[in-house]
Design a protein around this motif. Structure first.
Motif, mmCIF file in Angstrom:
data_model
loop_
_atom_site.group_PDB
_atom_site.id
_atom_site.type_symbol
_atom_site.label_atom_id
_atom_site.label_comp_id
_atom_site.label_asym_id
_atom_site.label_seq_id
_atom_site.Cartn_x
_atom_site.Cartn_y
_atom_site.Cartn_z
ATOM 1 N N ILE A 1 0.835 -1.204 0.000
ATOM 2 C CA ILE A 1 0.000 0.000 0.000
ATOM 3 C C ILE A 1 0.873 1.258 0.000
ATOM 4 C CG2 ILE A 1 -1.563 1.390 1.429
ATOM 5 C CD1 ILE A 1 -2.918 -1.229 2.275
ATOM 6 N N LEU A 2 1.919 1.277 0.833
ATOM 7 C CA LEU A 2 2.772 2.459 0.910
ATOM 8 C C LEU A 2 3.517 2.690 -0.396
ATOM 9 C CD1 LEU A 2 4.293 2.392 4.510
ATOM 10 C CD2 LEU A 2 2.141 3.336 3.703
ATOM 11 N N LEU A 3 3.979 1.628 -1.013
ATOM 12 C CA LEU A 3 4.690 1.777 -2.286
ATOM 13 C C LEU A 3 3.749 2.268 -3.383
ATOM 14 C CD1 LEU A 3 6.970 -1.411 -2.248
ATOM 15 C CD2 LEU A 3 7.675 0.973 -1.939
ATOM 16 N N GLU A 4 2.509 1.826 -3.360
ATOM 17 C CA GLU A 4 1.543 2.243 -4.370
ATOM 18 C C GLU A 4 1.121 3.701 -4.198
ATOM 19 O OE1 GLU A 4 -0.158 0.287 -7.109
ATOM 20 O OE2 GLU A 4 1.887 -0.379 -6.744
ATOM 21 N N ASN A 5 1.178 4.205 -2.975
ATOM 22 C CA ASN A 5 0.725 5.575 -2.701
ATOM 23 C C ASN A 5 1.876 6.432 -2.183
ATOM 24 O OD1 ASN A 5 -1.363 7.444 -2.757
ATOM 25 N ND2 ASN A 5 -1.974 7.096 -0.643
ATOM 26 N N SER A 6 3.089 6.103 -2.605
ATOM 27 C CA SER A 6 4.296 6.688 -2.008
ATOM 28 C C SER A 6 4.396 8.199 -2.181
ATOM 29 C CB SER A 6 5.539 6.015 -2.595
ATOM 30 O OG SER A 6 5.588 6.194 -4.006
#
Length: 365
Positions: free
Chosen positions: A234-239
């Motif tokens: 999730i964090l990588l997708e919305n970084s």
């Protein structure tokens, strides 16, 4: 409604959606697909799905509605795979991912076709995970975000399919979704994990820190126990958005440091008072981006059998609990029994039950 629904990903959310759709539309056929064969067998044997899929392409080409309920990174791969199939001309595809902009970008492969992709994010969850923990009630009164035109015919059809969730549907853009969830879900998970890391580092100096953290600290940082693989993705997708908010956090922390350095009592008071006012204005009984924990605090005396006494009263009322623990109890001193429930309705019913059956005080933190 009648038709075939394919659920891709039979975890808590996928299984719960299958139940909600089947309950509202008993004539529908629910097919389940999961890379884990055990999940499919469990879902079929317990009646969560009507049948399991041994071939994703065959099942997808039969479906009138396809629900992708897998981690966000895997969702983009599933979208690409589906785009290579000969799907029904008017099939609707939706997902349940926690980020939306990159998923909607992947879904552009359907833009020149009659296939309709509607991004979705049910803001629901539970203490438990897995298909056996699925329960259609987790969606009731929860916000369900959709990336769609509210008045389009395909959106109306999807809403009818999802009617059994009893959710509160909100229509937002993909950018709005990712901005909002970054503030109220993604960044808080980072903060909770940082607080736990801080406690872990301090535990090497102070052996008793784990015992002192067992109460309110552990409650405050509950979300740090979330699935690390899911949150990494999730964090990588919305970084990009998260980095912006972390930069703001750094600036806010520096302001607090400056107030401390200058012994700015008035500034510190305003800092906490502003936070208190806004926090207290947030509706208590709404279901938000982070799954709520429906805890009931019960003051109980320390004597053998008190836990079985309380749970016995709840069992008589057929009130299900999801967790139970004692915060503190010593000889001749009342302790606090914390009982967790699946929803606010059960918690309120339990509070009434305990108040009627005992003289123990109950309260909600």
């Amino acid at each position: 409604m009648e038709g075939t629904v394919l659920i891709i990903g039979l975890g808590l959310i996928g299984g719960s959606l299958a139940k909600a759709i089947k309950k509202e539309h008993p004539s529908s056929r629910i097919i389940g697909f999961d890379v884990d064969q055990k999940n499919m067998i469990l879902a079929e044997s317990t009646g969560i799905i009507d049948s399991r899929s041994d071939n994703l392409q065959i099942s997808a080409e039969l479906a009138d509605l396809i629900v992708i309920s897998v981690p966000v990174v895997a969702t983009k791969k599933v979208i690409q795979e589906l785009s290579s199939f000969s799907l029904k001309p008017n099939v609707i595809i939706t997902d349940t991912g926690s980020t939306k902009e990159k998923i909607m970008e992947s879904a552009r492969v359907f833009f020149e076709t009659t296939v309709e992709f509607i991004g979705g994010h049910p803001m629901a969850g539970s203490h438990k995970s897995g298909v056996l923990a699925s329960n259609e009630l987790i969606f009731e009164n929860a916000y369900y975000l959709l990336i769609a035109e509210q008045t389009s015919e395909k959106t109306k059809i999807l809403l009818e399919w999802l009617k059994g969730t009893r959710s509160k549907f909100l229509f937002v853009t993909a950018k709005e979704h990712d901005e909002v969830t970054s503030v109220i879900s993604h960044t808080p998970h980072i903060v909770a994990a940082l607080l736990v890391h801080q406690a872990k580092d301090a535990s090497s100096l102070y052996a008793h820190i784990e015992h002192l953290a067992a109460g309110g600290f552990k409650d405050t940082t509950r979300i740090a126990s979330s699935n690390p693989t899911m949150w990494r993705d999730i964090l990588l997708e919305n970084s990009e958005i998260i980095i912006q908010h972390l930069t703001t956090w750094e600036q806010s922390l520096n302001k607090v440091k400056k107030m401390l350095f200058h012994s700015d009592a008035e500034g510190l008071y305003s800092f906490f008072d502003d936070a208190r006012e806004y926090r207290d204005s947030i509706p208590q009984r709404e279901k938000g981006a982070i799954p709520a924990f429906y805890d009931l605090y019960i003051t109980v005396p320390d004597y053998p059998g008190v836990i079985s006494e309380v749970t016995g009263y709840l069992a008589e009322e057929k009130i299900s609990i999801t967790n139970i623990r004692i915060i503190e109890t010593r000889e001749d001193v009342f302790g606090v029994l914390v009982v967790s429930f699946q929803n606010d309705k059960d918690r309120l019913q339990a509070s009434r039950c305990i108040n009627e059956q005992t003289n123990y005080d109950t309260y909600i933190a």
